[in-house]
Design a protein around this motif. Sequence first.
Motif, PDB file in Angstrom:
ATOM      1  N   ASP A   1       0.828  -1.209   0.000  1.00  0.00           N
ATOM      2  CA  ASP A   1       0.000   0.000   0.000  1.00  0.00           C
ATOM      3  C   ASP A   1       0.863   1.259   0.000  1.00  0.00           C
ATOM      4  OD1 ASP A   1      -2.331  -1.430  -0.055  1.00  0.00           O
ATOM      5  OD2 ASP A   1      -2.671  -1.352   2.111  1.00  0.00           O
ATOM      6  N   GLN A   2       1.935   1.216   0.748  1.00  0.00           N
ATOM      7  CA  GLN A   2       2.832   2.372   0.807  1.00  0.00           C
ATOM      8  C   GLN A   2       3.498   2.629  -0.545  1.00  0.00           C
ATOM      9  OE1 GLN A   2       5.422   1.227   4.029  1.00  0.00           O
ATOM     10  NE2 GLN A   2       4.105   2.146   5.610  1.00  0.00           N
ATOM     11  N   LEU A   3       3.866   1.539  -1.220  1.00  0.00           N
ATOM     12  CA  LEU A   3       4.492   1.690  -2.541  1.00  0.00           C
ATOM     13  C   LEU A   3       3.508   2.292  -3.547  1.00  0.00           C
ATOM     14  CD1 LEU A   3       6.583  -1.611  -2.853  1.00  0.00           C
ATOM     15  CD2 LEU A   3       7.453   0.728  -2.637  1.00  0.00           C
ATOM     16  N   TYR A   4       2.251   1.870  -3.481  1.00  0.00           N
ATOM     17  CA  TYR A   4       1.243   2.446  -4.381  1.00  0.00           C
ATOM     18  C   TYR A   4       1.040   3.936  -4.091  1.00  0.00           C
ATOM     19  CZ  TYR A   4      -0.323  -1.804  -6.752  1.00  0.00           C
ATOM     20  OH  TYR A   4      -0.404  -2.916  -7.547  1.00  0.00           O
ATOM     21  N   GLU A   5       1.082   4.295  -2.812  1.00  0.00           N
ATOM     22  CA  GLU A   5       0.948   5.704  -2.436  1.00  0.00           C
ATOM     23  C   GLU A   5       2.119   6.520  -2.975  1.00  0.00           C
ATOM     24  OE1 GLU A   5       0.640   5.727   1.774  1.00  0.00           O
ATOM     25  OE2 GLU A   5      -1.351   4.794   1.837  1.00  0.00           O
ATOM     26  N   ILE A   6       3.339   5.931  -2.880  1.00  0.00           N
ATOM     27  CA  ILE A   6       4.525   6.621  -3.400  1.00  0.00           C
ATOM     28  C   ILE A   6       4.411   6.792  -4.915  1.00  0.00           C
ATOM     29  CG2 ILE A   6       6.994   6.390  -3.807  1.00  0.00           C
ATOM     30  CD1 ILE A   6       7.171   4.962  -1.088  1.00  0.00           C
ATOM     31  N   ALA A   7       3.965   5.735  -5.605  1.00  0.00           N
ATOM     32  CA  ALA A   7       3.817   5.806  -7.059  1.00  0.00           C
ATOM     33  C   ALA A   7       2.799   6.867  -7.459  1.00  0.00           C
ATOM     34  CB  ALA A   7       3.411   4.437  -7.605  1.00  0.00           C
ATOM     35  N   ALA A   8       1.707   6.937  -6.716  1.00  0.00           N
ATOM     36  CA  ALA A   8       0.679   7.947  -7.003  1.00  0.00           C
ATOM     37  C   ALA A   8       1.245   9.347  -6.803  1.00  0.00           C
ATOM     38  CB  ALA A   8      -0.530   7.717  -6.098  1.00  0.00           C
ATOM     39  N   LYS A   9       2.059   9.498  -5.787  1.00  0.00           N
ATOM     40  CA  LYS A   9       2.680  10.794  -5.502  1.00  0.00           C
ATOM     41  C   LYS A   9       3.629  11.194  -6.633  1.00  0.00           C
ATOM     42  CE  LYS A   9       5.288  13.130  -1.830  1.00  0.00           C
ATOM     43  NZ  LYS A   9       5.954  12.946  -0.502  1.00  0.00           N
ATOM     44  N   LEU A  10       4.384  10.223  -7.139  1.00  0.00           N
ATOM     45  CA  LEU A  10       5.322  10.502  -8.237  1.00  0.00           C
ATOM     46  C   LEU A  10       4.582  10.794  -9.533  1.00  0.00           C
ATOM     47  CD1 LEU A  10       8.027   7.752  -7.535  1.00  0.00           C
ATOM     48  CD2 LEU A  10       8.269  10.234  -7.206  1.00  0.00           C
ATOM     49  N   ASP A  11       3.454  10.119  -9.737  1.00  0.00           N
ATOM     50  CA  ASP A  11       2.689  10.317 -10.968  1.00  0.00           C
ATOM     51  C   ASP A  11       2.126  11.733 -11.083  1.00  0.00           C
ATOM     52  OD1 ASP A  11       3.175   7.769 -11.910  1.00  0.00           O
ATOM     53  OD2 ASP A  11       1.320   6.919 -11.078  1.00  0.00           O
ATOM     54  N   VAL A  12       1.781  12.327  -9.947  1.00  0.00           N
ATOM     55  CA  VAL A  12       1.163  13.657  -9.984  1.00  0.00           C
ATOM     56  C   VAL A  12       2.190  14.764  -9.794  1.00  0.00           C
ATOM     57  CG1 VAL A  12      -1.034  12.757  -9.151  1.00  0.00           C
ATOM     58  CG2 VAL A  12       0.640  13.646  -7.501  1.00  0.00           C
ATOM     59  N   ALA A  13       3.455  14.380  -9.608  1.00  0.00           N
ATOM     60  CA  ALA A  13       4.489  15.383  -9.344  1.00  0.00           C
ATOM     61  C   ALA A  13       4.798  16.216 -10.574  1.00  0.00           C
ATOM     62  CB  ALA A  13       5.760  14.714  -8.835  1.00  0.00           C
ATOM     63  N   GLY A  14       4.571  15.653 -11.745  1.00  0.00           N
ATOM     64  CA  GLY A  14       4.820  16.396 -12.975  1.00  0.00           C
ATOM     65  C   GLY A  14       6.273  16.797 -13.122  1.00  0.00           C
ATOM     66  N   GLU A  15       6.488  18.091 -13.432  1.00  0.00           N
ATOM     67  CA  GLU A  15       7.850  18.585 -13.637  1.00  0.00           C
ATOM     68  C   GLU A  15       8.663  18.589 -12.346  1.00  0.00           C
ATOM     69  OE1 GLU A  15       7.580  22.401 -15.404  1.00  0.00           O
ATOM     70  OE2 GLU A  15       6.782  21.666 -17.322  1.00  0.00           O
ATOM     71  N   ASN A  16       7.997  18.507 -11.223  1.00  0.00           N
ATOM     72  CA  ASN A  16       8.688  18.528  -9.929  1.00  0.00           C
ATOM     73  C   ASN A  16       9.086  17.134  -9.439  1.00  0.00           C
ATOM     74  OD1 ASN A  16       8.399  21.367  -9.678  1.00  0.00           O
ATOM     75  ND2 ASN A  16       6.281  21.074  -8.964  1.00  0.00           N
ATOM     76  N   ILE A  17       8.957  16.148 -10.295  1.00  0.00           N
ATOM     77  CA  ILE A  17       9.232  14.775  -9.865  1.00  0.00           C
ATOM     78  C   ILE A  17      10.688  14.588  -9.426  1.00  0.00           C
ATOM     79  CG2 ILE A  17       9.813  13.939 -12.193  1.00  0.00           C
ATOM     80  CD1 ILE A  17       8.437  11.303 -11.452  1.00  0.00           C
ATOM     81  N   LYS A  18      11.592  15.387  -9.995  1.00  0.00           N
ATOM     82  CA  LYS A  18      13.003  15.246  -9.620  1.00  0.00           C
ATOM     83  C   LYS A  18      13.257  15.656  -8.178  1.00  0.00           C
ATOM     84  CE  LYS A  18      14.816  15.792 -14.314  1.00  0.00           C
ATOM     85  NZ  LYS A  18      15.746  16.537 -15.201  1.00  0.00           N
ATOM     86  N   ASN A  19      12.302  16.376  -7.608  1.00  0.00           N
ATOM     87  CA  ASN A  19      12.439  16.765  -6.210  1.00  0.00           C
ATOM     88  C   ASN A  19      11.951  15.676  -5.255  1.00  0.00           C
ATOM     89  OD1 ASN A  19      13.367  19.311  -7.060  1.00  0.00           O
ATOM     90  ND2 ASN A  19      11.265  20.103  -7.205  1.00  0.00           N
ATOM     91  N   GLN A  20      11.480  14.573  -5.834  1.00  0.00           N
ATOM     92  CA  GLN A  20      10.930  13.490  -5.015  1.00  0.00           C
ATOM     93  C   GLN A  20      11.934  12.337  -4.889  1.00  0.00           C
ATOM     94  OE1 GLN A  20       7.989  13.708  -3.497  1.00  0.00           O
ATOM     95  NE2 GLN A  20       7.653  15.758  -4.366  1.00  0.00           N
ATOM     96  N   GLN A  21      13.193  12.672  -4.760  1.00  0.00           N
ATOM     97  CA  GLN A  21      14.234  11.650  -4.694  1.00  0.00           C
ATOM     98  C   GLN A  21      14.032  10.701  -3.513  1.00  0.00           C
ATOM     99  OE1 GLN A  21      18.281  12.882  -5.584  1.00  0.00           O
ATOM    100  NE2 GLN A  21      19.046  11.667  -3.869  1.00  0.00           N
ATOM    101  N   SER A  22      13.572  11.227  -2.394  1.00  0.00           N
ATOM    102  CA  SER A  22      13.360  10.391  -1.211  1.00  0.00           C
ATOM    103  C   SER A  22      12.280   9.335  -1.463  1.00  0.00           C
ATOM    104  CB  SER A  22      12.984  11.257  -0.011  1.00  0.00           C
ATOM    105  OG  SER A  22      11.796  11.991  -0.271  1.00  0.00           O
ATOM    106  N   SER A  23      11.298   9.703  -2.257  1.00  0.00           N
ATOM    107  CA  SER A  23      10.231   8.743  -2.581  1.00  0.00           C
ATOM    108  C   SER A  23      10.799   7.564  -3.390  1.00  0.00           C
ATOM    109  CB  SER A  23       9.115   9.428  -3.364  1.00  0.00           C
ATOM    110  OG  SER A  23       8.494  10.429  -2.595  1.00  0.00           O
ATOM    111  N   TYR A  24      11.664   7.897  -4.361  1.00  0.00           N
ATOM    112  CA  TYR A  24      12.259   6.829  -5.172  1.00  0.00           C
ATOM    113  C   TYR A  24      13.191   5.964  -4.326  1.00  0.00           C
ATOM    114  CZ  TYR A  24      14.221   4.556  -9.346  1.00  0.00           C
ATOM    115  OH  TYR A  24      14.603   3.625 -10.298  1.00  0.00           O
ATOM    116  N   GLN A  25      13.867   6.583  -3.366  1.00  0.00           N
ATOM    117  CA  GLN A  25      14.730   5.824  -2.464  1.00  0.00           C
ATOM    118  C   GLN A  25      13.925   4.860  -1.605  1.00  0.00           C
ATOM    119  OE1 GLN A  25      16.734   9.228  -0.669  1.00  0.00           O
ATOM    120  NE2 GLN A  25      18.700   8.614  -1.621  1.00  0.00           N
TER     121      GLN A  25
END
Length: 557
Positions: free
Chosen positions: A27-51
């Motif tokens: 469930d946590q991984l799906y939440e992280i993926a959803a967060k990355l999907d909506v990040a748009g151009e700011n996705i590169k700022n979500q490095q901690s999520s990918y980690q």
Amino acid sequence: VSTQSTGLDPFGLEMDNDKQKDLKEVDQLYEIAAKLDVAGENIKNQQSSYQSILAAVKDGGKNAKKLSCQFIPKYFKYFPELEDEAMEALTKLCEEDDLPTRVSAIRGLCQLAKDNPPHIFGVADLLAQLLQSDDQLELDNVKHATVSILQIDPKATLEALFNHIVGGENNLREKVLLFFKEKLVPILPQILQSKPDVEKYLYEQTKKVLLDVSAGEFKVFLEILRALKMFEGEKVIQLMDIIVEQAELSTDFSPYEEKITRLNGCIHLALPFMQKGASNSAFLNYLNSKVMPEFDKLTEYQKLTVLKDMAEISYFTNVTDAKTVLPTIYSLIQLYIPKKSSGSDEPKINFSFVECILFAFHQMASKCPAVLKSICGVNVGNYAPEKPEKLASSTIQAAQQKDNSTDFQSRIRYLEENIIIYVKELDQAAAGKSNSLSSSSSSTSSSSSSSSSISPNELTNDKKEEISRALKTTKNIQTMAQALLRLPLNLIGKASHPQVHLSWVAQNPVDNQNKRGAEPAVTANKKSRTEGKPQPGHHKKGGVGGNKEKNRNKRRF
């Protein structure tokens, strides 16, 4: 409602702590993926999520790891500073004990390579190592993934694969070569379209590898070379030089199995090129000048192998070579086709040998019929015999030619008498009218009187196959012998004569798919009918596989 929040599985049963933890991580991984999907151009700022996704590979449960296999490649390109960690994570997933997780990781690698072409080399390198898997499902996925990235960047993929052929462990080398044979060769024409750099790379790498290959490996690389556009059409004949080089025809012949296996394998590979117009001179002259002087040192099976080689390539002999080799063929006739004995013991005839010898004789004699007068004292049609160099010796030569003719005809006549009897016996055996063939070719009457009738349906498959093979051999000999007893001779190499198809060749003498089995020699003596059967140690050496050190020391075939 999340299953982890209720503590119950979909069937309403209580879950243990590990399963609850695993589902919570999913469930946590799906939440992280959803967060990355909506990040748009700011996705590169979500490095901690990918980690966090990468961390699930180390600490997560089975389902979390499988899900990571999808998310790592999906967001890989957005976090270049984490590329090494991501590749390491996928590599670790490929080593998991759980098969579904490994399969998911392999598919993830393929997707990563498709989305990130610069990483194809690294992915191909990892996939090559995974070709060693013992699980068929996993192996199928590895091969499918490798084919997929081959079609995206063939050169980078091939570079990674060739690295394991040149410097890899023996087991890995053979697995990559098997992939080449099964998957690469069939799709090469498609891969090489409009890619001259890839073709050049393949040619250069193959030439390097050919310096140290086994028999099976050489065949694979030859197929690769044949697929190259530089060898299209008539240019394919140029590959004959590579085959000749592999055969080591510049060296002396030694009567060892490895040498015979190499020679036989190269001749077998060269036949399709001879069919397209390549010369057989290098192989024919080597057999004549190097092998035949050592012929008596060979085993019966090795002798049969050499005679089959001579017969198959004789179809492509030119006039000059035919004149050179015919005396050797005639000496084999004198050696293996006896004259009728004046004693009670009839001489044995090895029909498997005789089929090869007569076929080669017919083929070569048809190229230069005029020389037969000087070799065996026989005139062929309207061909004038070659003039003697000195007229003073013409009388002596005429007498010698008459003796030669008498000798030749007596041998062929005795052969025909025996072959007629033996063919009749074989026909009876095939019809179930005889339990056994006569002990010699001249004892049909005694054999027939004591034989008992059996139904053809009672014959075993092995027996039927043996009889069928013997019939092909003997009927070929009968056709060729009868042609030599006619005046003038009717040589089978001439277009006017029905073509004889060698008994061990699948379809015809120039069929590039000809197959040789480890067939027993067909002889006129029952006890010696299996003389030509390969014995332990007579198998082909140097094939793909086997002991690592042994293969390394005996790589060339």
